[in-house]
Motif scaffolding. Structure first.
Motif, PDB file in Angstrom:
ATOM      1  N   GLU A 259      12.622  34.865 -14.515  1.00  0.00           N
ATOM      2  CA  GLU A 259      11.475  34.359 -13.611  1.00  0.00           C
ATOM      3  C   GLU A 259      11.437  32.596 -13.853  1.00  0.00           C
ATOM      4  O   GLU A 259      11.443  32.349 -15.088  1.00  0.00           O
ATOM      5  CB  GLU A 259      10.137  34.675 -13.831  1.00  0.00           C
ATOM      6  CG  GLU A 259      10.118  36.118 -13.446  1.00  0.00           C
ATOM      7  CD  GLU A 259       8.691  36.614 -13.782  1.00  0.00           C
ATOM      8  OE1 GLU A 259       8.033  36.018 -14.093  1.00  0.00           O
ATOM      9  OE2 GLU A 259       8.537  37.839 -13.400  1.00  0.00           O
ATOM     10  N   TYR A 260      11.795  32.033 -12.971  1.00  0.00           N
ATOM     11  CA  TYR A 260      11.870  30.494 -12.832  1.00  0.00           C
ATOM     12  C   TYR A 260      10.637  29.852 -12.584  1.00  0.00           C
ATOM     13  O   TYR A 260       9.671  30.412 -12.079  1.00  0.00           O
ATOM     14  CB  TYR A 260      13.166  29.957 -12.162  1.00  0.00           C
ATOM     15  CG  TYR A 260      14.500  30.086 -12.189  1.00  0.00           C
ATOM     16  CD1 TYR A 260      15.088  29.524 -13.413  1.00  0.00           C
ATOM     17  CD2 TYR A 260      14.937  31.374 -11.842  1.00  0.00           C
ATOM     18  CE1 TYR A 260      16.388  29.592 -13.798  1.00  0.00           C
ATOM     19  CE2 TYR A 260      16.219  31.781 -12.496  1.00  0.00           C
ATOM     20  CZ  TYR A 260      16.921  31.013 -13.437  1.00  0.00           C
ATOM     21  OH  TYR A 260      18.214  31.288 -13.758  1.00  0.00           O
ATOM     22  N   GLU A 261      10.345  28.743 -13.205  1.00  0.00           N
ATOM     23  CA  GLU A 261       9.040  27.875 -13.153  1.00  0.00           C
ATOM     24  C   GLU A 261       9.386  26.721 -12.297  1.00  0.00           C
ATOM     25  O   GLU A 261      10.425  26.142 -12.416  1.00  0.00           O
ATOM     26  CB  GLU A 261       8.415  27.395 -14.436  1.00  0.00           C
ATOM     27  CG  GLU A 261       8.111  28.709 -15.179  1.00  0.00           C
ATOM     28  CD  GLU A 261       7.410  28.259 -16.474  1.00  0.00           C
ATOM     29  OE1 GLU A 261       6.801  27.221 -16.415  1.00  0.00           O
ATOM     30  OE2 GLU A 261       7.776  29.149 -17.522  1.00  0.00           O
ATOM     31  N   SER A 262       8.332  26.180 -11.643  1.00  0.00           N
ATOM     32  CA  SER A 262       8.463  24.721 -11.004  1.00  0.00           C
ATOM     33  C   SER A 262       7.819  23.693 -11.583  1.00  0.00           C
ATOM     34  O   SER A 262       6.795  24.053 -12.134  1.00  0.00           O
ATOM     35  CB  SER A 262       8.330  24.915  -9.486  1.00  0.00           C
ATOM     36  OG  SER A 262       6.984  25.373  -9.381  1.00  0.00           O
ATOM     37  N   PHE A 263       8.163  22.492 -11.282  1.00  0.00           N
ATOM     38  CA  PHE A 263       7.321  21.109 -11.745  1.00  0.00           C
ATOM     39  C   PHE A 263       7.113  20.505 -10.656  1.00  0.00           C
ATOM     40  O   PHE A 263       8.225  20.141  -9.784  1.00  0.00           O
ATOM     41  CB  PHE A 263       8.195  20.595 -12.787  1.00  0.00           C
ATOM     42  CG  PHE A 263       7.561  19.382 -13.284  1.00  0.00           C
ATOM     43  CD1 PHE A 263       6.613  19.091 -14.129  1.00  0.00           C
ATOM     44  CD2 PHE A 263       8.055  18.034 -12.682  1.00  0.00           C
ATOM     45  CE1 PHE A 263       6.153  18.012 -14.504  1.00  0.00           C
ATOM     46  CE2 PHE A 263       7.448  16.766 -13.399  1.00  0.00           C
ATOM     47  CZ  PHE A 263       6.592  16.799 -14.025  1.00  0.00           C
ATOM     48  N   THR A 264       5.849  19.877 -10.518  1.00  0.00           N
ATOM     49  CA  THR A 264       5.821  19.104  -9.341  1.00  0.00           C
ATOM     50  C   THR A 264       5.189  17.880  -9.675  1.00  0.00           C
ATOM     51  O   THR A 264       4.384  17.528 -10.807  1.00  0.00           O
ATOM     52  CB  THR A 264       4.314  19.733  -8.771  1.00  0.00           C
ATOM     53  OG1 THR A 264       4.781  21.200  -7.994  1.00  0.00           O
ATOM     54  CG2 THR A 264       4.149  18.749  -7.267  1.00  0.00           C
ATOM     55  N   HIS A 265       5.823  16.724  -8.926  1.00  0.00           N
ATOM     56  CA  HIS A 265       5.355  15.200  -9.316  1.00  0.00           C
ATOM     57  C   HIS A 265       4.965  14.695  -8.006  1.00  0.00           C
ATOM     58  O   HIS A 265       5.685  14.786  -6.881  1.00  0.00           O
ATOM     59  CB  HIS A 265       6.609  14.690  -9.888  1.00  0.00           C
ATOM     60  CG  HIS A 265       6.371  13.205  -9.947  1.00  0.00           C
ATOM     61  ND1 HIS A 265       6.017  12.750 -10.790  1.00  0.00           N
ATOM     62  CD2 HIS A 265       7.153  12.100  -9.103  1.00  0.00           C
ATOM     63  CE1 HIS A 265       5.866  11.356 -10.727  1.00  0.00           C
ATOM     64  NE2 HIS A 265       6.879  10.886  -9.924  1.00  0.00           N
ATOM     65  N   LYS A 266       4.018  13.711  -8.017  1.00  0.00           N
ATOM     66  CA  LYS A 266       3.376  12.852  -7.061  1.00  0.00           C
ATOM     67  C   LYS A 266       4.234  11.741  -6.954  1.00  0.00           C
ATOM     68  O   LYS A 266       4.298  10.909  -7.762  1.00  0.00           O
ATOM     69  CB  LYS A 266       2.001  12.472  -7.159  1.00  0.00           C
ATOM     70  CG  LYS A 266       1.582  11.374  -6.004  1.00  0.00           C
ATOM     71  CD  LYS A 266       1.183  12.508  -4.717  1.00  0.00           C
ATOM     72  CE  LYS A 266       0.528  12.011  -3.674  1.00  0.00           C
ATOM     73  NZ  LYS A 266       0.264  12.595  -2.403  1.00  0.00           N
ATOM     74  N   VAL A 267       5.254  11.363  -5.828  1.00  0.00           N
ATOM     75  CA  VAL A 267       6.259  10.346  -5.847  1.00  0.00           C
ATOM     76  C   VAL A 267       5.418   8.992  -5.234  1.00  0.00           C
ATOM     77  O   VAL A 267       4.686   9.025  -4.245  1.00  0.00           O
ATOM     78  CB  VAL A 267       7.426  10.513  -4.790  1.00  0.00           C
ATOM     79  CG1 VAL A 267       8.206   9.397  -4.885  1.00  0.00           C
ATOM     80  CG2 VAL A 267       8.047  11.836  -5.211  1.00  0.00           C
TER      81      VAL A 267
END
Length: 561
Positions: A479-487
């Motif tokens: 199971e893969y995880e995601s990472f979120t970044h505000k550009v």
């Protein structure tokens, strides 16, 4: 039994015996009367036997068939002693019933054995071109080719071998020419080792007697003796030669005399042997015959070596063409241009270490105005890696387009890849999904190096490394995880493969992550020139040193407001 005797032509005195009702004359090797003459058609004419009578019929040949100097246009009857002319080959026909066939003194003025020259004016110098022992009757005749025939045949062999570009072309021509040199030969064959560690096998054979190839048995003892000692062998009576003991193939086939010569390659190792033998004890080979065969074997070895090198060159050229085609096909799978997204810029670079590579990148337009930026690296290089990546790129596009959650999309790709059982193959991949409407960037890392983010304030950091998972293909169900970044305006994300960080110069120094980070933090570089600045610095560092790995670079960011 009918007989065609060659009166004038390639080997005068040659006889073709046949007792079937149909005998074809032609250039093809499967004819009952084979003629290795270019002007002769493959199936030129046919002799037919009907109700005890013989007939000749032309098979619509190119140059026609002549009976007693008249060109035939339909079936004609054949009589005893009739002359047949096929191109420059002149025959006498005998039905086998004429007593003249049993008389060796018949028609000496027309026979090729009648080179009677008055040499009394030059004492001590004879002009006998061949000898013939007829004491045992016609069955014991043994005729060696005349010196000029041998010379002509040797020149023919030299010319033929000089122009041959494949082993398959060399060997049949070689045996045909040897039968012209040694007219007493009953059999001939070439033995070689197709595989370096394999046993010797017959790669070409020829028999003067109809059906001889089918029952051809060859002495391994002789072949191994010639190859092991690298010496040509002459045996006046092979059946009783103590060097070969009681070799069954010799005894069974009643070989009376044989000559065998090894073909020694450029590396000094034997490529194989050429052997010819005869069943006629009155037509034994001589020392001079052995020297001729050894010369031919030496020429053949050089030609075989050249042919093998030519085949290798042609194979390499074909592979180069295939690789060039594969390179163009792989290039066609890559984006032809970066996406045009208002407020954002994109830069990409790809260079395989070989003609094709295992790195790849892609831009995928997704529902909701989103864009997927993919960079991948297959373990390994070259064609296998390129084929695997081509297959994977299609799966990536489908998974991202059909699954809104990038992490679940990568998991689906991994499960499908792991089921294929690619053994030791795996893929590192980074998928970054940009939503220009919200300026959000979602990153899923499958064992890839963490991307480098240059913030608008000039600080360079690795992002998403804590959420990185296993490479694709390592474990099904991961199971893969995601990472979120505000550009933010001025932010630039750089995704690369290890061909950049491990680029090497002449001093065997690596470019390294620290130097890459330094270039990313350079304040003097504008955002739109960012990618080209990195690329120029890597090339300057490498300074022409050979590339050892595929190189892939993608930079994209948000321009200042």
């Amino acid at each position: 039994m009918a007989i065609l005797e060659l009166v004038k032509g390639t080997i005068p005195g040659t006889r073709f015996e046949f007792d079937s009702d149909r005998a074809v004359i032609g250039r093809s090797a499967d004819c009952e009367v084979p003629l290795d003459v270019p002007a002769v058609s493959r199936r030129h004419a046919v002799i037919l036997k009907e109700s005890g009578r013989y007939f000749i019929e032309d098979l619509q040949s190119r140059n026609g068939t002549f009976l007693n100097d008249n060109r035939i246009t339909e079936r004609e009857s054949l009589g005893e002693g009739d002359r047949l002319l096929i191109c420059d080959q002149e025959f006498r026909f005998y039905s086998g019933q004429s007593p003249t066939l049993l008389n060796p003194l018949r028609n000496l003025e027309e026979s090729s054995l009648s080179d009677l020259v008055d040499d009394r004016a030059t004492p001590g110098r004879g002009s006998v071109m061949a000898t013939l022992d007829v004491s045992g009757g016609s069955a014991s005749w043994g005729l060696s080719a005349k010196p000029e025939v041998k010379l002509a045949a040797l020149m023919e062999i030299s010319n033929g071998l000089a122009h041959a570009v494949s082993v398959e072309d060399i060997l049949p021509k070689l045996l045909d020419s040897l039968f012209k040199i040694f007219t007493q030969a009953d059999r001939g064959f070439v033995v070689m080792n197709p595989k370096a560690d394999g046993p010797p096998v017959v790669v070409a054979d020829k028999s003067r007697r109809p059906g001889g190839e089918e029952r051809m048995r060859i002495s391994r003892t002789i072949v191994e003796e010639a190859m092991k000692n690298k010496k040509a062998i002459l045996s006046a009576d092979a059946a009783s030669d103590e060097r070969f003991g009681m070799a069954q193939s010799i005894a069974d086939f009643s070989i009376r005399s044989m000559i065998c010569a090894p073909m020694i390659g450029l590396d000094g190792q034997p490529l194989g042997v050429i052997q010819i033998d005869t069943l006629n004890q009155r037509a034994r080979f001589t020392d001079q015959d052995l020297e001729v065969l050894a010369t031919v074997a030496s020429q053949a070895a050089v030609s075989i070596d050249n042919a093998k090198m030519h085949e290798q060159v042609m194979a390499q050229r074909a592979m180069q063409r295939d690789l060039e085609l594969a390179r163009r096909m792989q290039r066609s799978l890559l984006p032809s241009a970066p996406p045009q997204v208002p407020g954002y810029f994109f830069f990409d670079y790809y260079q395989a270490a070989r003609q094709v590579g295992g790195d790849y990148y892609d831009y995928v337009q997704l529902p909701g105005g989103r864009y997927g930026v993919i960079v991948g690296d297959v373990a390994g290089k070259g064609v296998p890696a390129a084929l695997l990546m081509a297959r994977l790129s299609a799966d990536v596009r489908f998974a991202l387009a059909s699954e809104p959650d990038p992490a679940k999309a990568i998991q689906r790709i991994n499960d499908g890849f792991a089921k294929q059982d690619w053994q030791d193959r795996f893929v590192t991949m980074l998928a970054a999904v940009l939503n220009p409407n919200t300026s959000e960037l979602t990153i899923v890392n499958a064992g890839h190096m963490a991307p480098l983010l240059r913030r608008h304030d000039g600080i360079v950091t690795e992002i998403g490394d804590d959420a990185a998972g296993l490479p694709l293909g390592v474990s099904e169900g991961f199971e893969y995880e995601s990472f979120t970044h505000k550009v933010e305006p001025g932010d630039v994300l750089t995704i690369f493969t290890d061909g950049f960080s491990e680029a090497m110069n002449n001093e065997r120094e690596l470019y390294g992550l620290e130097r890459l980070k330094q270039q990313l933090s350079c304040p003097a570089v504008s955002l739109v020139d960012f990618g080209q600045h990195i690329l120029d610095d890597v090339h300057k560092f490498v300074d022409g040193y050979d590339q050892s790995d595929d190189m892939c670079l993608v930079c994209f960011g948000r321009v200042d407001a």
